[in-house]
Design an enzyme around this catalytic site. Structure first.
Site, mmCIF file in Angstrom:
data_model
loop_
_atom_site.group_PDB
_atom_site.id
_atom_site.type_symbol
_atom_site.label_atom_id
_atom_site.label_comp_id
_atom_site.label_asym_id
_atom_site.label_seq_id
_atom_site.Cartn_x
_atom_site.Cartn_y
_atom_site.Cartn_z
ATOM 1 N N TYR A 111 1.247 24.526 41.926
ATOM 2 C CA TYR A 111 0.320 23.686 43.193
ATOM 3 C C TYR A 111 -0.466 22.643 41.837
ATOM 4 O O TYR A 111 0.564 21.785 41.495
ATOM 5 C CB TYR A 111 -0.947 24.897 42.839
ATOM 6 C CG TYR A 111 -0.681 26.229 43.202
ATOM 7 C CD1 TYR A 111 0.308 26.573 43.373
ATOM 8 C CD2 TYR A 111 -1.381 26.810 43.674
ATOM 9 C CE1 TYR A 111 0.223 28.192 44.724
ATOM 10 C CE2 TYR A 111 -2.433 27.603 45.295
ATOM 11 C CZ TYR A 111 -1.021 28.294 44.972
ATOM 12 O OH TYR A 111 -1.005 29.299 46.165
ATOM 13 N N ARG B 233 1.919 44.588 41.409
ATOM 14 C CA ARG B 233 2.499 44.789 42.657
ATOM 15 C C ARG B 233 2.038 46.511 42.267
ATOM 16 O O ARG B 233 2.286 47.538 43.073
ATOM 17 C CB ARG B 233 4.060 44.629 42.269
ATOM 18 C CG ARG B 233 4.346 43.716 43.176
ATOM 19 C CD ARG B 233 5.902 42.878 42.878
ATOM 20 N NE ARG B 233 6.093 42.572 41.775
ATOM 21 C CZ ARG B 233 7.369 41.591 40.938
ATOM 22 N NH1 ARG B 233 8.126 41.909 41.723
ATOM 23 N NH2 ARG B 233 7.390 41.792 39.908
#
Length: 390
Positions: free
Chosen positions: A167, A343
């Site tokens: 980013y 997750r």
């Protein structure tokens, strides 16, 4: 340290040392909080984590990966306040992941040119990025501080500054992406200026109102990219600057090698199915060059993270393959103050409560990564939809 004991994080006291890691929720179609997003985080908060991280809270409208992501502005405050109230009502703290996507932004979706330290063709939009000017950099630094203030005013307890995955801030750190010859390129000192300026600006604005965390790449997983030795130096500089309360250690490039962070199966077929033609055919044809499969193992970032534990004194958050109680205990024994997981909590939002009751010590998550393509329709575990978040 014990993982289920309360712990200080800057000005905060968390009820335990487990943090729900940032995962884009896919629940902000109008770039604002929805009831679905609130329920997503309320559920994981009720499941027992010490803090849940809302992602993604872009600092600027062009800093989103696509136009459906939330960006921090006054119009967002009412919804954000409802969100933090819901999280707090379940006994957890709330963190906002703040960042600017830089070259990872999809300029076609955002209807705004993506910014990068140096021009390149974006694999996401197939358009050229624009080289950020010094004025652009100054504005984006100030936007991070403004976004952090909005988070504080909306009831958040912490902000996580996104210094990873190539980013905007991470792209400046990367020699593979930063080919500048001015004061923001070349030497590591210059390439680290944006990261240090963002952290300093945020701390100057929020003071001790919030805990300030940085999510820092240890390794881009890209030839010629940001690598461990340089990341260790940046972590030491960030610690000496005194602007951060903790660093969360991560790896990989959303731009060039995303599976380097996730490990496990590469869900190429499922990603392709999420796109219309002709993108679908293109992903099936050449997607394996982008979505590379890496073997999964518990605590797969630990070997690299240990070197940071030896190099800095500040609190560190271990990420990557945190699915089982034994892995959490290992992280504590090695001196990491917190663990972050994602997750496993998509599969079982109440996993932490189950572990504390000793009903379960191992997550049911099989790291198939088929949750990853669901970011386009509401992030969830596809194996147990009846128990999915939201």
């Amino acid at each position: 340290m014990r993982v289920f004991e309360s712990a200080a994080l800057g000005p905060l006291t968390l009820r335990n040392r487990v943090i729900k890691a940032a995962t884009f929720e896919g629940r902000t179609p109008e770039a604002l909080v929805t009831d679905d997003l609130i329920e997503f985080h309320r559920t994981v908060a009720a499941g027992g984590v010490g803090m849940t991280t809302v992602a993604y809270c872009a600092s600027s409208p062009e800093g989103r990966t696509d136009r459906h992501q939330m960006w921090m502005r006054p119009e967002a405050v009412p919804g954000l306040t409802r969100l933090t109230d819901a999280i707090h009502a379940e006994g957890a703290a709330a963190s906002a992941q703040i960042g600017h996507a830089g070259p990872v932004a999809n300029s076609v979706s955002n209807r705004a040119t993506a910014l990068a330290p140096s021009w390149q063709i974006s694999p996401l939009s197939l358009r050229l990025t624009r080289t950020a000017t010094v004025s652009d950099i100054a504005r984006i630094v100030a936007d991070h501080a403004r976004a952090a203030r909005i988070a504080a005013d909306s009831g958040f307890d912490a902000v996580e500054l996104h210094f990873g995955h190539n980013y905007f801030v991470s792209s400046f750190l990367s020699p593979a992406l930063n080919r500048r010859s001015d004061g923001f390129g070349g030497s590591l000192v210059n390439r680290a200026r944006v990261a240090r300026a963002v952290a300093d600006a945020v701390r100057a604005d929020v003071g001790t109102d919030l805990a300030v965390i940085a999510k820092l790449n240890m390794d881009d997983g890209v030839p010629g990219g940001f690598w461990l030795e340089e990341s260790l130096a940046v972590a030491q500089w960030l610690e000496s600057d005194g602007s951060l309360d903790a660093i969360e250690l991560t790896a990989g490039s959303s731009l060039k090698n995303p599976m380097y962070l996730f490990r496990g199966d590469a869900p190429l077929r499922e990603f392709a199915a999420s796109f219309p033609q002709p993108q679908r055919a293109g992903i099936r044809l050449v997607g394996s060059r982008f979505l590379r499969a890496y073997p999964y193992r518990e605590a797969y970032l630990l070997d690299s993270a240990r070197q940071f534990r030896d190099a800095v004194r500040m609190p560190l958050i271990l990420l990557g393959g945190i699915s089982n109680r034994s892995t959490m205990d290992l992280a504590m024994s090695e001196g990491f103050e917190f663990v972050a997981m994602a997750r496993a909590l998509l599969r079982e939002p109440d996993l932490i409560n189950s572990m504390q009751k000793e009903d379960r010590s191992t997550s049911l998550c099989i790291h198939c990564n088929r949750c990853m393509p669901t970011i386009y329709s509401g992030t969830r575990c596809v194996l147990t939809p009846s128990r999915s978040l939201g």
